[in-house]
Design a protein around this motif. Structure first.
Motif, short mmCIF file in Angstrom:
data_model
loop_
_atom_site.label_atom_id
_atom_site.label_comp_id
_atom_site.label_asym_id
_atom_site.label_seq_id
_atom_site.Cartn_x
_atom_site.Cartn_y
_atom_site.Cartn_z
N LEU A 142 0.83 -1.20 0.00
CA LEU A 142 0.00 0.00 0.00
C LEU A 142 0.87 1.25 0.00
N ARG A 143 0.51 2.21 -0.81
CA ARG A 143 1.25 3.47 -0.83
C ARG A 143 0.80 4.36 0.32
N GLN A 144 1.76 4.84 1.07
CA GLN A 144 1.46 5.72 2.20
C GLN A 144 1.66 7.17 1.76
N THR A 145 0.54 7.86 1.62
CA THR A 145 0.60 9.24 1.15
C THR A 145 0.35 10.24 2.27
N ASP A 146 -0.39 9.82 3.31
CA ASP A 146 -0.77 10.77 4.37
C ASP A 146 0.22 10.81 5.53
N GLN A 147 0.88 9.67 5.82
CA GLN A 147 1.79 9.58 6.97
C GLN A 147 1.09 10.02 8.26
N ARG A 148 -0.03 9.39 8.55
CA ARG A 148 -0.83 9.76 9.71
C ARG A 148 -0.20 9.29 11.01
N ASP A 149 -0.64 9.93 12.10
CA ASP A 149 -0.25 9.50 13.44
C ASP A 149 -1.35 8.57 13.97
N ILE A 150 -1.08 7.96 15.13
CA ILE A 150 -2.07 7.10 15.76
C ILE A 150 -3.29 7.92 16.17
N SER A 151 -4.48 7.37 15.98
CA SER A 151 -5.73 8.01 16.39
C SER A 151 -6.52 7.02 17.25
N TRP A 152 -7.64 7.46 17.78
CA TRP A 152 -8.48 6.55 18.55
C TRP A 152 -8.94 5.38 17.69
N ARG A 153 -9.28 5.67 16.44
CA ARG A 153 -9.75 4.61 15.53
C ARG A 153 -8.65 3.60 15.25
N SER A 154 -7.47 4.07 14.89
CA SER A 154 -6.39 3.13 14.57
C SER A 154 -5.94 2.37 15.81
N ALA A 155 -5.91 3.03 16.98
CA ALA A 155 -5.54 2.34 18.22
C ALA A 155 -6.52 1.20 18.52
N ALA A 156 -7.81 1.46 18.28
CA ALA A 156 -8.82 0.43 18.53
C ALA A 156 -8.63 -0.77 17.60
N TRP A 157 -8.41 -0.49 16.32
CA TRP A 157 -8.22 -1.58 15.36
C TRP A 157 -6.94 -2.37 15.65
N ILE A 158 -5.87 -1.67 15.97
CA ILE A 158 -4.61 -2.35 16.28
C ILE A 158 -4.77 -3.23 17.51
N GLY A 159 -5.44 -2.72 18.54
CA GLY A 159 -5.67 -3.51 19.74
C GLY A 159 -6.54 -4.73 19.47
N ALA A 160 -7.57 -4.56 18.62
CA ALA A 160 -8.44 -5.68 18.29
C ALA A 160 -7.68 -6.78 17.55
N VAL A 161 -6.87 -6.38 16.58
CA VAL A 161 -6.09 -7.37 15.83
C VAL A 161 -5.06 -8.04 16.73
N GLN A 162 -4.49 -7.28 17.67
CA GLN A 162 -3.55 -7.87 18.61
C GLN A 162 -4.21 -8.96 19.45
N GLY A 163 -5.52 -8.80 19.71
CA GLY A 163 -6.25 -9.82 20.46
C GLY A 163 -6.28 -11.16 19.75
N LEU A 164 -6.22 -11.14 18.41
CA LEU A 164 -6.21 -12.39 17.64
C LEU A 164 -4.91 -13.16 17.85
N CYS A 165 -3.86 -12.44 18.25
CA CYS A 165 -2.55 -13.08 18.40
C CYS A 165 -2.46 -13.91 19.67
N LEU A 166 -3.34 -13.66 20.65
CA LEU A 166 -3.23 -14.35 21.93
C LEU A 166 -3.54 -15.84 21.81
N PRO A 167 -4.68 -16.24 21.21
CA PRO A 167 -4.94 -17.68 21.11
C PRO A 167 -4.30 -18.34 19.89
N PHE A 168 -4.03 -17.55 18.83
CA PHE A 168 -3.53 -18.14 17.59
C PHE A 168 -2.03 -17.90 17.45
N ARG A 169 -1.24 -18.77 18.08
CA ARG A 169 0.20 -18.65 18.00
C ARG A 169 0.65 -18.91 16.57
N GLY A 170 1.52 -18.06 16.09
CA GLY A 170 1.90 -18.07 14.69
C GLY A 170 1.45 -16.79 14.01
N PHE A 171 0.36 -16.19 14.55
CA PHE A 171 -0.11 -14.91 14.04
C PHE A 171 0.69 -13.82 14.76
#
Length: 277
Positions: A142-171
């Motif tokens: 993906l081309r990064q054109t905006d170079q954004r900082d962390i926001s409430w939305r991105s923090a929430a999504w990153i945290g949610a995806v991190q939750g998938l890593c707890l039971p599924f080792r390898g992710f």
């Protein structure tokens, strides 16, 4: 487990814990090849020490950049703390929810089930590795054109995806969280800084959990555990050094457009796990 086993696992854990290649998959494979029991009290104690070493490696490596990014003012610091709390809360909630779903539906509500029971399943590990590899490769294209900082939305999504890593080792945790940030348009360096800030917030809970498992399994093994303290301390130092080198490698490849190579490695290693498992 002898000193050579400790040294090998320290290097493998120290490097793979922080690279986006899944430390769990590498450690589990190394344990199988060396004929070690990952549920043994001595192994649990070693993992506590190795996690401690890699946590300090993260703090040392990112401290200056965190000072610039997160400690520039009281307002920035409080907002960042809010992002970390939000992401970590979602990680814990989703991780526990998935663990309950797996226990009640897939494992038939088996008594005494712990999520660690799934860590020896090569098909599950390989599938998670392949999924992480695809996500890493996709995010790198993906081309990064905006170079954004962390926001409430991105923090929430990153945290949610991190939750998938707890039971599924390898992710891989770092691969999944950094890639999610990049997909959401967050600048690569900002995604990396936030990913490892979450790691520092999450690692103490992991250490406490492993220490509790050690406490439950310690009966009758206290003498052996004390005898292994010296080698385990050496392992912690080695994991610290390996972690620092791994972080420099990760940052270099991320900044120079080689992020996709980690994804390719995950896909290849998924095949290795299936073949060996």
């Amino acid at each position: 487990m002898n000193l050579l086993h400790v040294l090998i696992l320290a290097i493998v854990q120290g490097a793979a814990e922080l690279l986006p290649v899944s430390s769990s998959a590498h450690v589990i494979l190394a344990e199988k090849l060396m004929g070690l029991d990952p549920t043994a009290p001595a192994m649990t104690m070693l993992l506590v020490m190795l996690h401690t070493g890699t946590m300090f490696a993260v703090i040392v490596h990112f401290w200056k950049s965190w000072q610039r990014a997160y400690f520039s003012s009281r307002q920035v610091f409080l907002r960042t703390c809010g992002y970390v709390v939000l992401a970590t809360t979602l990680t814990g909630g989703i991780g526990l929810f998935l663990q309950a779903i797996i226990k009640h539906t897939i494992m038939g509500n088996a008594p005494g089930f712990e999520i660690e029971n799934l860590f020896g399943n090569p098909r599950l590990i390989a599938s998670a590795l392949a999924a992480a590899g695809i996500l890493i490769i996709f995010s790198s294209r993906l081309r990064q054109t905006d170079q954004r900082d962390i926001s409430w939305r991105s923090a929430a999504w990153i945290g949610a995806v991190q939750g998938l890593c707890l039971p599924f080792r390898g992710f891989t945790r770092s691969g999944a969280t950094i890639s999610t940030g990049m997909v959401l348009g967050v600048a690569r360096t900002k995604a990396e800084e936030f990913s490892f800030a979450l790691a520092v917030a999450l690692t103490p809970a992991v250490i406490v959990r492993e220490a509790y498992r050690l406490y439950k399994a310690e009966a009758g093994h206290s003498t052996q555990l004390l005898a292994s303290l010296g080698p385990n301390l050496l392992g912690m130092v080695l994991s610290f050094g390996a972690g620092l080198l791994a972080l420099r490698w990760l940052s270099s490849w991320l900044e120079h457009g080689r992020w996709h190579l980690f994804g390719a490695y995950c896909l290849i290693f998924a095949g290795v796990v299936l073949a060996v498992g």
